[in-house]
Design an enzyme around this catalytic site. Sequence first.
Site, PDB file in Angstrom:
ATOM      1  N   GLU A  70       0.824  -1.225   0.000  1.00  0.00           N
ATOM      2  CA  GLU A  70       0.000   0.000   0.000  1.00  0.00           C
ATOM      3  C   GLU A  70       0.851   1.265   0.000  1.00  0.00           C
ATOM      4  O   GLU A  70       0.392   2.324   0.431  1.00  0.00           O
ATOM      5  CB  GLU A  70      -0.942   0.025   1.199  1.00  0.00           C
ATOM      6  CG  GLU A  70      -2.076  -0.963   1.151  1.00  0.00           C
ATOM      7  CD  GLU A  70      -3.107  -0.706   0.065  1.00  0.00           C
ATOM      8  OE1 GLU A  70      -2.926   0.217  -0.767  1.00  0.00           O
ATOM      9  OE2 GLU A  70      -4.091  -1.458   0.032  1.00  0.00           O
ATOM     10  N   HIS A  89      -2.397   2.630   8.719  1.00  0.00           N
ATOM     11  CA  HIS A  89      -3.453   1.930   7.980  1.00  0.00           C
ATOM     12  C   HIS A  89      -3.698   0.587   8.662  1.00  0.00           C
ATOM     13  O   HIS A  89      -2.759  -0.178   8.861  1.00  0.00           O
ATOM     14  CB  HIS A  89      -3.041   1.725   6.521  1.00  0.00           C
ATOM     15  CG  HIS A  89      -3.906   0.753   5.784  1.00  0.00           C
ATOM     16  ND1 HIS A  89      -5.285   0.836   5.789  1.00  0.00           N
ATOM     17  CD2 HIS A  89      -3.606  -0.350   5.051  1.00  0.00           C
ATOM     18  CE1 HIS A  89      -5.785  -0.162   5.082  1.00  0.00           C
ATOM     19  NE2 HIS A  89      -4.786  -0.897   4.630  1.00  0.00           N
ATOM     20  N   HIS A  91      -6.627  -2.892   9.412  1.00  0.00           N
ATOM     21  CA  HIS A  91      -7.850  -3.627   9.075  1.00  0.00           C
ATOM     22  C   HIS A  91      -8.574  -3.931  10.390  1.00  0.00           C
ATOM     23  O   HIS A  91      -9.028  -5.051  10.600  1.00  0.00           O
ATOM     24  CB  HIS A  91      -7.526  -4.922   8.337  1.00  0.00           C
ATOM     25  CG  HIS A  91      -6.964  -4.730   6.960  1.00  0.00           C
ATOM     26  ND1 HIS A  91      -6.790  -5.772   6.084  1.00  0.00           N
ATOM     27  CD2 HIS A  91      -6.549  -3.609   6.302  1.00  0.00           C
ATOM     28  CE1 HIS A  91      -6.273  -5.313   4.943  1.00  0.00           C
ATOM     29  NE2 HIS A  91      -6.118  -4.006   5.052  1.00  0.00           N
ATOM     30  N   HIS A 152     -12.520  -2.671   3.077  1.00  0.00           N
ATOM     31  CA  HIS A 152     -11.068  -2.800   3.258  1.00  0.00           C
ATOM     32  C   HIS A 152     -10.605  -2.488   4.685  1.00  0.00           C
ATOM     33  O   HIS A 152     -10.151  -3.393   5.375  1.00  0.00           O
ATOM     34  CB  HIS A 152     -10.380  -1.893   2.224  1.00  0.00           C
ATOM     35  CG  HIS A 152      -8.903  -1.997   2.205  1.00  0.00           C
ATOM     36  ND1 HIS A 152      -8.150  -1.684   1.107  1.00  0.00           N
ATOM     37  CD2 HIS A 152      -8.006  -2.352   3.170  1.00  0.00           C
ATOM     38  CE1 HIS A 152      -6.868  -1.866   1.365  1.00  0.00           C
ATOM     39  NE2 HIS A 152      -6.756  -2.274   2.629  1.00  0.00           N
TER      40      HIS A 152
HETATM   41 ZN    ZN Z   1      -5.103  -2.728   3.714  1.00  0.00          ZN
END
Ligand code: ZN
Length: 210
Positions: A70, A89, A91, A152
């Site tokens: 990413e 970032h 999840h 996501h």
């Molecule tokens: Zn991700």
Amino acid sequence: MQPDALIETARRLDALGFMPSKSGNVSQRLGGGFRITPSGLPYAALTGDALVDVALDGTVLAGERRPSSEWRLHAEIYAARPEVQAIVHTHSPRATALSCARRGLPPFHYMIALAGGDDIRCSAYATFGTQALAEAAVVALAGRRACLLANHGVVALGTTLAAAETLAREVENLAAEYLDLLGAGLAPVLLTPGEMVAVTAQFDGYGRLT
Ligand SMILES: [Zn+2]
């Protein structure tokens, strides 16, 4: 720049269950680019020499490993938002669940203001790792320090790494509260724009917003 702080942040978020299956990534702005966690390495095995320094165009400046898949998401945000010094970032499960309904968080709780406005948006959907996802995230982050990524996960920004981590944790907390509320069949009573302005003024009063 403190590479150990990046690793410690990634490990803490992993221990919270926010980075399942080696997902998620953490970065800090560094010179004309950024330093980011590598692709495909368990966070428990992460050492300082596994971090990767990347220019905004994706050129690897230092490091033996490939940067997180990413990296475009991070590069696009750093390019668009000069004030941002760190990006987290995740999840994280409850916020990710909400993102799968492509719904953001309305102002049902005053802590929404921590993200910089009256809501936390959910981005348009795009495939992970793509420039399209990076651009969708920048749109959803306009005037905000956090957003959900459709189907996501979560992105949180900060002027410091600690602030980005705190916000990522708060987004998960807010998503959990919101889903519990909806799951109980209750309709949230949303704060008004005026009430949210007062919240922001109160936060500003003790330097909470970063
Ligand atoms: Zn991700």
